[in-house]
Write a protein that holds these residues in place. Sequence first.
Motif, PDB file in Angstrom:
ATOM      1  N   GLU B  21      16.908  39.510  38.955  1.00 13.45           N
ATOM      2  CA  GLU B  21      16.631  40.922  38.680  1.00 13.45           C
ATOM      3  C   GLU B  21      17.451  41.426  37.494  1.00 13.45           C
ATOM      4  O   GLU B  21      17.357  42.598  37.131  1.00 13.45           O
ATOM      5  N   ASP B  23      20.539  42.143  37.322  1.00  9.73           N
ATOM      6  CA  ASP B  23      21.618  43.094  37.593  1.00  9.73           C
ATOM      7  C   ASP B  23      22.985  42.423  37.604  1.00  9.73           C
ATOM      8  O   ASP B  23      23.986  43.061  37.313  1.00  9.73           O
ATOM      9  N   LEU B  24      23.016  41.144  37.954  1.00 14.98           N
ATOM     10  CA  LEU B  24      24.300  40.447  37.972  1.00 14.98           C
ATOM     11  C   LEU B  24      24.330  39.396  36.873  1.00 14.98           C
ATOM     12  O   LEU B  24      23.310  38.809  36.524  1.00 14.98           O
ATOM     13  N   TRP B  37      29.513  39.734  37.126  1.00 16.93           N
ATOM     14  CA  TRP B  37      29.587  41.079  36.543  1.00 16.93           C
ATOM     15  C   TRP B  37      28.300  41.831  36.844  1.00 16.93           C
ATOM     16  O   TRP B  37      27.241  41.228  36.944  1.00 16.93           O
ATOM     17  N   TYR B  38      28.431  43.163  36.932  1.00 18.20           N
ATOM     18  CA  TYR B  38      27.234  43.994  36.941  1.00 18.20           C
ATOM     19  C   TYR B  38      26.830  44.209  35.491  1.00 18.20           C
ATOM     20  O   TYR B  38      27.625  44.708  34.684  1.00 18.20           O
ATOM     21  N   ASN B  41      26.875  48.113  33.725  1.00 16.41           N
ATOM     22  CA  ASN B  41      28.041  48.815  33.188  1.00 16.41           C
ATOM     23  C   ASN B  41      29.207  47.879  32.877  1.00 16.41           C
ATOM     24  O   ASN B  41      30.261  48.333  32.444  1.00 16.41           O
ATOM     25  N   GLY B  42      29.029  46.603  33.070  1.00 17.60           N
ATOM     26  CA  GLY B  42      30.099  45.668  32.752  1.00 17.60           C
ATOM     27  C   GLY B  42      31.199  45.583  33.779  1.00 17.60           C
ATOM     28  O   GLY B  42      32.238  44.973  33.532  1.00 17.60           O
ATOM     29  N   GLU B  43      30.975  46.193  34.932  1.00 10.84           N
ATOM     30  CA  GLU B  43      31.974  46.134  35.991  1.00 10.84           C
ATOM     31  C   GLU B  43      32.045  44.712  36.548  1.00 10.84           C
ATOM     32  O   GLU B  43      31.015  44.080  36.745  1.00 10.84           O
ATOM     33  N   ARG B  44      33.265  44.239  36.792  1.00  8.59           N
ATOM     34  CA  ARG B  44      33.367  42.888  37.344  1.00  8.59           C
ATOM     35  C   ARG B  44      33.212  42.950  38.853  1.00  8.59           C
ATOM     36  O   ARG B  44      33.922  43.679  39.536  1.00  8.59           O
ATOM     37  N   PHE B  45      32.275  42.176  39.347  1.00 16.55           N
ATOM     38  CA  PHE B  45      32.066  42.137  40.797  1.00 16.55           C
ATOM     39  C   PHE B  45      33.101  41.236  41.454  1.00 16.55           C
ATOM     40  O   PHE B  45      33.588  41.515  42.537  1.00 16.55           O
ATOM     41  N   THR B  64      19.591  35.283  44.550  1.00 11.19           N
ATOM     42  CA  THR B  64      20.986  35.663  44.315  1.00 11.19           C
ATOM     43  C   THR B  64      21.817  35.502  45.592  1.00 11.19           C
ATOM     44  O   THR B  64      22.645  36.338  45.930  1.00 11.19           O
ATOM     45  N   VAL B  81      27.138  33.921  46.886  1.00 13.77           N
ATOM     46  CA  VAL B  81      27.376  34.913  45.841  1.00 13.77           C
ATOM     47  C   VAL B  81      28.115  36.120  46.416  1.00 13.77           C
ATOM     48  O   VAL B  81      29.082  36.613  45.846  1.00 13.77           O
TER      49      VAL B  81
END
Lengths: 289, 340
Positions: B21, B23-24, B37-38, B41-45, B64, B81
């Motif tokens: 999708e 998103d990751l 990462w998302y 927005n570049g946020e690290r998951f 995923t 994941v």
Amino acid sequence: MPGRTDWADDDEPDLATSIPPPQVTKNKDGTETVITIFINEDGKRVKRTQRIKRTVIKKKENPRVAERRQWAKIGPEAGKPPGPRPDTTTLGENIIFRPVVGFKSGQQQEKNPEEDKKADALKKMQIKCRICQGDHFTTKCPFKDTMAPEGEAAGPPPDMDERMGGGGAEGGLGGGIGGSYVPPHMRKGAGASSGGERMGGKFERDDLATLRVTNVSEFAEENDLREIFERHGRVTRVFLAKDRDTGRAKGFAFVSYADRSDAARACEKVDGYGFGHLILRVEFAKKST
Amino acid sequence: MRPILLSGHERALTQVKFSKEGDLLFSVSKDHIICAWYSANGERFGAYKGHQGALWTVDVDPTTTFLASGGADNTIRLWEVRTGRLLKTWEFTTSIKRVEFSEDGRQLLGVTEKRMNQLSTVIVYDIKQDVEAEQGDEPSLRIVVDELPKVTVAGFSYLNKYIITGHEDGSVSQYDAKSGEMLHNAFSHDDGMQVTDLQWSADRTYFITSSKDKTAKLHAADSLEVMKTYPTDTPLNSAAITPDPVQYVILGGGQAAMDVTTTSARQGKFEARFYHKIFEEEIGRVRGHFGPLNYVAVDPTGKCYASGGEDGYVRVHHFDESYYEFRYEVEREREQGIRF
């Protein structure tokens, strides 16, 4: 206000602290006006009028994606609050990416060495006072009034002169004998390739590859024109004259090309091209005087 | 567009992959860590730690749920994941150059490197679609590549029909994914120039290969016929096909990492190059990396692309309007023809 019985009790400090609830009025155009009265940090009463337009934005999202967004973070990120963290995520500088037909890799690389040269020239051009040899402009010299410039009669040393020529604006500051003003065209090197001349040359070149487009539909946008003209070469500038009040096009535009041959071809091809409900007229822009 | 810079790695990136999708985003680097990462927005998951050596490859299954990774510690690891739990470790005698899930996520292939008298092999595992299940130790298929030079990349075609491999000498071969029998072999790139990447189109009926011979080529999965060629002026490390509605390919490369220190960033050609897929013509570039691009990946939904560089950064670029609006004259005419 509990305990207030008489209007006479309604004294000044009380007035300052009593805050009426925000007034909300609906406007005809679907917006809301909210008037709030509050006390700011300085203890002053502030009336704030806000016009708010509410729009509902519906967004479809894959339920799996929505679910994944709710996942608890793992590993080194475990327990950290949502949102990007500045230590791992930063925003880069804006990059303009505009696909063009016939992209030439040279376009960027040709430009860049020029920039390098400019930067080098700037680096080489050190500032040196002709009176005291300090690293400031001669006019700023503290000994300006007490000492004459070094080697005055012979004029500035030759290497100096070159630098001045490259320096453009500074060329005039002390270029003449005894610091008297010398008009730009009389300055040394003005005839060959001084800064001033180059400036003029630049405008001229710009004009040579600039087309004047008339009979443009008043609903045209710069992007439309850009699209039409980009087919014939790399467009450096599109200017569409617009009416300041209505925002509609005034009916003429200027299009500059990087290359004159492209401009010539475009002039030939686009002249007479039907755009909107009008037929475009394209000619080379006359040199502005 | 303003790129998002992801700096979770300390060493050169080797591969980045989007989830189905988009998103990751998963990234692996030589620093032994996998980051997730998302992409929005570049946020690290999070990060998946456990590997003992440089990582070469990562892939995520279409749901995923599972993440597979392989690297220089001679293991393929399977992760959950969501929780970061290590589910399975398969050990080998040489390092793993490539892992990839099949289209349905039920099979995982791995490529082992030819080294120390060990031949290159392509191994396939059946993946049980349950995170609690114990995954099998034995591969369902093992292709030993003996008559061809070493395998660098591999992937499953549509419907798991073929396994396509790219080789060190620039050739591409096709194997039957059931029997492991070699069906075709094509010398599409210059002799001796390694195939560096192989990425699929959305429907997996064709794929793009990039090579050190400075070209990328579009191949049909059935016949291995070269349909399109994209010539560049720099050795390529990666090539990706953009999904609909646009028809581009993105190529990434730059001169070899060891030559980088002797040249400026500009001459190094560390740019992502966009070519039109059909017209084989370059249409633009995106610069930004300080080192060669080791991998480019496109979001399967077409919203953004990510590049991983030798400089240790992942850059995520969300496309803006001009990316979607660009058309060739003939494309525009055709669209208008359809409309009227």
